[in-house]
Design an enzyme around this catalytic site. Structure first.
Site, PDB file in Angstrom:
ATOM      1  N   ASP A   1      -2.486  -2.162   1.811  1.00 34.05           N
ATOM      2  CA  ASP A   1      -3.766  -1.745   1.233  1.00 34.05           C
ATOM      3  C   ASP A   1      -3.604  -1.783  -0.282  1.00 34.05           C
ATOM      4  O   ASP A   1      -2.536  -2.114  -0.808  1.00 34.05           O
ATOM      5  CB  ASP A   1      -4.172  -0.367   1.759  1.00 34.05           C
ATOM      6  CG  ASP A   1      -3.213   0.722   1.311  1.00 34.05           C
ATOM      7  OD1 ASP A   1      -2.280   0.443   0.539  1.00 34.05           O
ATOM      8  OD2 ASP A   1      -3.383   1.871   1.750  1.00 34.05           O
TER       9      ASP A   1
ATOM     10  N   ASP B   1      -6.431  -0.636  11.470  1.00 33.51           N
ATOM     11  CA  ASP B   1      -5.246   0.183  11.217  1.00 33.51           C
ATOM     12  C   ASP B   1      -5.711   1.614  11.191  1.00 33.51           C
ATOM     13  O   ASP B   1      -6.877   1.895  10.872  1.00 33.51           O
ATOM     14  CB  ASP B   1      -4.603  -0.140   9.863  1.00 33.51           C
ATOM     15  CG  ASP B   1      -5.329   0.552   8.723  1.00 33.51           C
ATOM     16  OD1 ASP B   1      -6.416   0.079   8.339  1.00 33.51           O
ATOM     17  OD2 ASP B   1      -4.854   1.607   8.249  1.00 33.51           O
TER      18      ASP B   1
END
Lengths: 376, 376
Positions: free
Chosen positions: B92, B271
């Protein structure tokens, strides 16, 4: 339980042997990983079986008695089934834990009143009750209820305590005869030599214990703070008296060096929280010495954890990665270090056995002791 | 990075596809386990590889930037080598973590000032710096730097923030062109749709992001407290606009039911910390519903953890044993529950894929959603 003495080392009192129980063979010398409360902390049973591969592990009567408790263990069909471990298990008698609870326990001739470290509730252990508890846990080897004296300990206290431990032994033996095994397989009973660090008491206790004629014998009350020289001196006196045709178990010992030195004195079995507890604090034992993986010096050392590769973690992970896990307080670090250390301890006792069988134990041991006495 | 759309479900917008990167194939739909700080908490890389078997895992830029830090990761040759994971990794951008630090961070057009949660030290993330950080970490898929708005969020703030995220996207793209990859393999860049729970903003943002022409696209700013209906509504609007020939990644989602419903809307990648974090709190996801293993009702349930046996822990351990480990606060309990939950999440997305390929995804999904919505 059956014990076969296979080979004696020509240059020391070391021996290679084999114990057989209903849960299989135990090749000695052996290190038994400590599975306090039905788990070797942070290690899956599969890893224990396939990677670390001990023939026997240890459970703590005191802890198991409190959690999960006797009712659950009995309904599970014993500790083996409860935790999913089909090799050998040895349980201590709770004597050592009760000794550790100083302040919240009271020792009398009848037994020990103590308070649970979990919820402060009151409990009572006696030689009789502890035999019943160990029948319910269902380990393959069970231990006498003893008092573990502290170090240092004045002579009078040590002597009285030793005699009480002997009287407790008689009560254990006669109670065990009345309480049958619960799960269809045998349980071997080991009495425990006490006597603090006094040679005459140790001698007297070893003679008393040898006389009991048990299938195996233990040495307790050591590794409680005394210098290594005293540990070795006591171990030597006791091993010379305990019968040769029965396994000898030195309780709660110790460093890799302590273990090799005691093997040389004739000890066959060991247990200790050191490889697991120290692992959780970032200390690794290796054949070249000890590593504190938290040290900044490992931060950029991308080499494998241990080139020897005894267990798969040694080649799978780098020192820098393990150091990072400890710095970030990630539990995987403790898991990796635990597998490494237990793998190393089991490798060490297996190597000792091979060198006894090969006849060169003494020179190998002297060299290993020198090597391992370093900080990397 | 290459994406092939293999099959569309006739009765929903679900798709089966395949992503190929320099670290191998990713079969979609996929759930990506979260490996926050270079470790999926409590899980060995070997277990991840052999038992849970995801094609890709996630790392958190914010956490990795702080520990082990860029210098160590660069000298290790990137995150794959540092942690010993040779399949795909996605990082991320740190946007979400920085958003979570409310109180200790300041968001401006230039970027975000924030304080480390570890030592309070001051740091600055900008679209440019985060691209450089992700080059150094070296994941296969890297994310745009965005602002994740809270829920609820007033319209004016959401709109301004969305536009800033779009301007940041342009800065990310132009900076990435100037900063080459570091380790010889490619890195795919995914921009992120924002717009809070406002349909017009989501539509506008999805169009802007689609226009950027990236090889894959993400949906951010959801799973931050909004009701499931709003999550689904936003996901549907966005999936209808994002190009069909590129993978769609819904960030931070969610429960097993959320995942199946979003697969039905056209999402390919997920996720979430839920399977791992909830595992550590004793919550197990199963095909029949959720289990709180801490409940007393499991105390004497000696049946296997999960009869389905997706991962080996399900048959190796009993419910009563796992309950005991949680009661005794033994870390092995968290390890077991984590492997179980990740195994289940991966099984679920694999099953979804098979049913899409078989053409019966919709009825399977409707049935599973009903089944899983129970507490056992």
């Amino acid at each position: 339980m059956k014990y076969s003495l296979l080979q004696k080392d020509p240059n020391s009192s070391a021996r290679a042997g084999e114990i057989t129980t209903d849960h299989g063979k135990i090749e000695t010398p052996i290190f038994m990983p400590v599975g306090t409360v039905a788990t070797v902390k942070g290690v899956h049973q599969r890893e224990l079986r396939e990677d670390i591969n001990p023939d026997i592990i240890l459970g703590n009567t005191y802890h198991l008695y409190l959690r999960p408790g006797m009712d659950i263990l009995e309904r599970a069909g014993g500790l083996h089934k409860f935790m999913g471990w089909d090799r050998n298990i040895l349980t201590d008698s709770g004597g050592y834990q009760v000794y550790s609870l100083s302040g919240t326990r009271k020792i009398k001739e009848e037994g020990v009143n103590f308070k649970s470290h979990i919820d402060g509730s009151s409990h009572f252990f006696s030689p009789e009750s502890v035999m019943e508890v160990q029948r319910t846990i269902g380990a393959d080897i069970i231990m006498a209820f003893d008092e573990c004296t502290p170090y240092p300990c004045d002579y009078g206290y040590a002597k009285n305590s030793m005699h009480m431990t002997h009287r407790w032994l008689d009560r254990c033996i006669s109670h065990l005869e009345k309480v049958p095994v619960k799960y269809g397989y045998g349980q071997a009973f080991f009495p425990i030599v006490q006597g603090s660090t006094y040679k005459d008491l140790r001698k007297q206790s070893a003679e008393y214990i040898a006389e009991a004629g048990a299938v195996g014998n233990a040495i307790g009350g050591l590794s409680v703070g005394e210098p290594a020289e005293e540990l070795y001196a006591m171990s030597e006196i006791v091993c010379d008296i305990l019968p040769e045709d029965k396994p000898r178990y030195l309780m709660g010992v110790g460093t890799p060096i302590n273990i090799l030195e005691n093997i040389a004195l004739g000890v066959d079995m060991f247990d200790c929280v050191m490889p697991t507890r120290n692992a959780r604090n970032g200390m690794l034992f290796t054949a070249e010495g000890t590593i504190n993986i938290k040290n900044k010096k490992w931060e950029d050392d991308f080499s494998p954890l241990d080139d020897m590769g005894i267990t798969w973690v040694d080649k799978e992970y780098s020192k820098a990665y393990l150091r990072h896990l400890f710095a970030a307080n990630e539990y995987l670090g403790k898991q990796i270090a635990t597998i490494h250390n237990l793998g190393f301890y089991l490798w060490l006792t297996r190597q000792a056995r091979e060198h006894i069988l090969a006849g060169d134990f003494r020179s190998w041991k002297d060299n290993m002791v020198k090597q391992m006495d370093k900080r990397l």
